[in-house]
Scaffold this active site. Structure first.
Site, PDB file in Angstrom:
ATOM      1  N   SER A  44       0.874  -1.171   0.000  1.00 48.69           N
ATOM      2  CA  SER A  44       0.000   0.000   0.000  1.00 48.69           C
ATOM      3  C   SER A  44       0.914   1.224   0.000  1.00 48.69           C
ATOM      4  CB  SER A  44      -0.939  -0.009   1.214  1.00 48.69           C
ATOM      5  OG  SER A  44      -0.203  -0.176   2.413  1.00 48.69           O
ATOM      6  N   GLU A  79       1.267   5.586   0.685  1.00 46.68           N
ATOM      7  CA  GLU A  79       0.723   6.804   1.286  1.00 46.68           C
ATOM      8  C   GLU A  79       1.133   8.047   0.506  1.00 46.68           C
ATOM      9  OE1 GLU A  79       0.762   7.584   5.717  1.00 46.68           O
ATOM     10  OE2 GLU A  79       2.064   9.228   5.058  1.00 46.68           O
ATOM     11  N   ASP A 138      -2.580  15.571  15.605  1.00 45.19           N
ATOM     12  CA  ASP A 138      -2.007  16.710  16.331  1.00 45.19           C
ATOM     13  C   ASP A 138      -2.907  17.914  16.150  1.00 45.19           C
ATOM     14  OD1 ASP A 138       0.428  15.308  16.947  1.00 45.19           O
ATOM     15  OD2 ASP A 138       0.969  15.568  14.836  1.00 45.19           O
ATOM     16  N   PHE A 178      12.538  14.726   9.861  1.00 42.90           N
ATOM     17  CA  PHE A 178      11.358  13.904  10.131  1.00 42.90           C
ATOM     18  C   PHE A 178      11.577  13.000  11.339  1.00 42.90           C
ATOM     19  CE2 PHE A 178       9.427  13.657   5.577  1.00 42.90           C
ATOM     20  CZ  PHE A 178       8.955  14.947   5.729  1.00 42.90           C
ATOM     21  N   HIS A 185       3.899  -0.978   3.643  1.00 41.91           N
ATOM     22  CA  HIS A 185       3.204   0.288   3.399  1.00 41.91           C
ATOM     23  C   HIS A 185       4.256   1.366   3.135  1.00 41.91           C
ATOM     24  CE1 HIS A 185      -0.065   3.227   3.772  1.00 41.91           C
ATOM     25  NE2 HIS A 185       0.743   3.954   4.514  1.00 41.91           N
TER      26      HIS A 185
END
Length: 283
Positions: A13, A15, A106, A213, A263
């Site tokens: 998958s 994103e 968030d 990140f 993913h």
């Protein structure tokens, strides 16, 4: 499928995040078409802090569905009310969305806590109460412990609570240490969690972006990887080549150890995900 081929197959998958500009929307369309060569099981689209990208998220999800792929919308609950969440679920059902990535999320900076949901488990329970089994619900997992967790044990219990509330499967934060993933799966299993826990894969294409990140989300970059990346300085070709080797080897370890799927966090780029998948024999 022959025994020789079997180890190669692994569901994928991918994103994406909602683009901020019209140019970004056009570029993402092209990137998606390239990545559809991988025949992903579904594509997910992220959701900004406090739902700040909701319009862009839903627009991208709508396009993916129109392109014939299963699309999962991220949906977060911090700062949300039950009535706004109800509206969002109705909208998503109307769009034909059958899969959600349910997160606490968030708040935008400068906001107080607010809202009627405190944890992702509250959101999972609410969606189940409102819509029954209509949606396949994904939740987040943190093999290297959520940065805000009181302890690894508390983090595991929070994860188990989300699954108990009705989650169907989980996607992990990215990591570069396969042992952390396998240990997390083992510990979750000991708590009675039996849903698939899919490792999240972050291709390495930029040293500075990765450091930024990782510092923000608590993902650990192994010291040897960090030092190698720093040694390459501005040599982007070497960073990309090294990154491909590191992440392909990680995926091979995960596949060999029985990970149920992969993913990919594409960062709205196609090259690295395509190359890694090719090296894994998934194309």
């Amino acid at each position: 499928m022959s025994e020789q081929q079997a180890p190669q197959s692994l569901p994928l998958s991918i994103e994406f995040f909602p683009p901020k500009t019209p140019e970004g929307v056009v570029k993402l369309r092209a990137v998606r078409q390239q990545l559809y060569a991988l025949q992903p099981e579904f594509c997910s689209v992220t959701y900004g802090a406090g739902g700040s990208t909701q319009e862009g998220t839903f627009a991208a999800v709508k396009e993916i569905l129109a392109e014939g792929l299963d699309a999962a919308s991220h949906i977060s609950c911090i700062g949300a009310t039950q009535s706004t969440m109800r509206e969002n679920l109705t909208t998503l059902k109307g769009m034909g969305v059958k899969r959600l990535v349910t997160l606490r999320g968030d708040l935008p900076s400068g906001y107080g806590a607010g809202g009627e949901f405190h944890y992702a488990s509250d959101l999972v329970a609410f969606i189940r109460a409102e819509t029954g089994d209509y949606f396949h619900l994904e939740v987040a997992a943190y093999p290297e412990v959520h940065p805000q967790a009181r302890s690894p044990e508390a983090d595991l219990q929070a994860f188990a609570a989300k699954v108990k509330a009705g989650a169907d499967s989980a996607i992990t934060q990215y990591f570069y240490n396969a042992d952390a993933y396998f240990r997390f799966v083992e510990d979750a299993d000991a708590l009675g969690v039996t849903v698939p826990i899919v490792p999240g894969i972050m291709p390495i294409t930029s040293s500075t972006q990765l450091m930024r990140f990782s510092d923000a989300c608590g993902a650990e970059i192994p010291r040897w990887v960090r030092l190698r990346l720093q040694a390459y300085g501005d040599d982007t070709a070497s960073i990309k080549a090294f990154g491909l080797d590191v992440v392909t080897a990680l995926c091979e370890q995960l596949r060999a150890g029985g990970a149920p799927a992969l993913h990919f966090y594409s960062m709205n780029q196609s090259a690295a995900t395509l190359e890694i998948s090719q090296r894994l024999g998934l194309i």
